[in-house]
Write an enzyme that holds these catalytic residues in place. Structure first.
Site, PDB file in Angstrom:
ATOM      1  N   PRO A   2      -8.317  13.348  -0.095  1.00 33.04           N
ATOM      2  CG  PRO A   2      -6.898  14.660  -1.540  1.00 33.04           C
ATOM      3  CD  PRO A   2      -7.014  13.205  -0.548  1.00 33.04           C
ATOM      4  CD  GLU A   3     -14.507  11.030  -0.531  1.00 34.11           C
ATOM      5  OE1 GLU A   3     -15.360  10.809  -1.448  1.00 34.11           O
ATOM      6  OE2 GLU A   3     -14.233  10.811   0.631  1.00 34.11           O
ATOM      7  CE  LYS A  58     -11.704   8.781  -4.617  1.00 30.78           C
ATOM      8  NZ  LYS A  58     -11.644   7.394  -3.856  1.00 30.78           N
ATOM      9  NE  ARG A 126      -1.744   6.876   7.116  1.00 29.06           N
ATOM     10  CZ  ARG A 126      -3.165   6.358   7.075  1.00 29.06           C
ATOM     11  NH1 ARG A 126      -4.061   7.010   7.054  1.00 29.06           N
ATOM     12  NH2 ARG A 126      -3.013   5.242   7.100  1.00 29.06           N
ATOM     13  NE  ARG A 167     -19.654  -4.848 -11.359  1.00 28.61           N
ATOM     14  CZ  ARG A 167     -18.436  -5.267 -11.489  1.00 28.61           C
ATOM     15  NH1 ARG A 167     -17.541  -5.704 -10.679  1.00 28.61           N
ATOM     16  NH2 ARG A 167     -17.942  -5.280 -12.740  1.00 28.61           N
ATOM     17  NE  ARG A 277     -12.077   2.448   3.165  1.00 23.96           N
ATOM     18  CZ  ARG A 277     -11.992   3.403   2.435  1.00 23.96           C
ATOM     19  NH1 ARG A 277     -12.031   3.119   1.014  1.00 23.96           N
ATOM     20  NH2 ARG A 277     -11.697   4.765   2.917  1.00 23.96           N
TER      21      ARG A 277
END
Length: 290
Positions: A2-3, A58, A126, A167, A277
């Site tokens: 879930p985000e 989260k 998990r 960044r 990712r």
DNA sequence: CGGAGTGTTAGTCG
DNA sequence: CCGACTAACACTCC
């Protein structure tokens, strides 16, 4: 799993059903997710009333009548599912791993019982998720580590520009960095980049102002819409009522590998590792810079 | 059938 | 400080 939109959905669902309820029993079926030691954990919760449920990124934070907080992080596969007395299913055999009509299942690690007979189940296949009791000071310290919370007045365009400034990481990595912006995960990071027409591996600092504004708008509109539709169920996210989220119907790139781009109708959605990712994007209409 | 991949993030290393 | 990489675990997919 879930985000931000999923955790927010669970927070809202749970607020409706457990606020003001007293915890009468805490059953720990597996101690891995319990960070305090089982006995201490149970003592901290026994006979406490749920006063409020907050969220940062989260992470969910349940305020107890003792003044302490129960922190719940669902990580990849965690679930918090509420069942009231009349829907309680008598124990029996398990069907599939995610059959919520038959709780507890083989991935149920903690069961809270409330004074009205209803129950809350923490399931986590998990075992990455965690449950932790903290006092107010510790909670504030943890909250302080999180970056700007989207959809709040803190998250202004200027704040966003400031976050991206200097960044050198890929924009997608910046979006995923919880210490900079709280709550965006892999699905929404890809969706935001697509909506803004930005190639996710672009260095954040090399984006032009117009692209940054597009990203800012996309973050707000996508997260807002995802909350409206109660999140995205791709595999095993469920709301606190055990229901799936419907935002999957609106996904533009996530889960669409090798399919034709909805926008330019030319590109085929690619999947490449960016910042470690898996990242989905349209190689035709997500502009490649530098 | 075996290895790669999965929605997260804390920790390590350079 | 910044960014890249990995492990934690159990299951699914190719």
């Amino acid at each position: 799993m879930p985000e931000l939109p999923e955790v927010e959905t669970i927070r809202r669902d749970l607020t409706k059903v457990i606020l003001g309820k007293k915890i009468t029993n805490i059953e720990v079926l597996h101690k891995a997710p319990v960070k305090d030691g089982v006995k201490k954990f149970q003592e901290a919760l026994k006979d406490k009333v749920i006063k409020k449920i907050d969220r940062v990124g989260k992470l969910m934070m349940l305020e107890l009548s003792s003044g302490n907080f129960l922190l719940v992080h669902l990580k990849m596969t965690g679930q918090l599912i509420y069942q009231n007395k009349k829907n309680l299913i008598a124990g029996g055999h398990s069907f599939s791993s995610f059959d919520i009509t038959d709780l507890p299942n083989k991935y149920t690690w903690v069961i809270w019982s409330f004074s009205d007979g209803s129950k809350l189940y923490f399931n986590d296949m998990r075992k990455f998720g965690y449950l932790k009791i903290v006092d107010k000071k510790q909670k504030e310290k943890i909250v302080a580590k999180y970056g700007a919370e989207p959809l709040t007045k803190i998250f202004t365009l200027n704040k966003f520009l400031e976050i991206l400034d200097k960044r050198n990481a890929p924009i997608k990595s910046v979006l995923l960095n919880q210490a900079l912006i709280a709550g965006i995960g892999n699905i929404y990071a890809d969706e935001v980049c697509f909506a803004a027409g930005v190639f996710p591996a672009t260095k954040a600092s090399s984006l032009d102002r117009a692209e940054k504004i597009k990203l800012f708008k996309a973050i707000n509109s996508i997260l807002k819409k995802a909350i409206k539709y109660k999140g995205t169920t791709f595999k095993n996210y469920l709301s606190a009522h055990g229901r799936k989220g419907n935002f999957a119907d609106f996904l533009q790139v996530y889960g669409r590998d090798k399919e034709k781009c909805f926008r330019c109708v030319q590109g085929v959605i690619a999947n490449k590792k960016i910042g470690g990712r898996s990242s989905r994007y349209c190689p035709v209409c997500q502009k490649v810079v530098g």
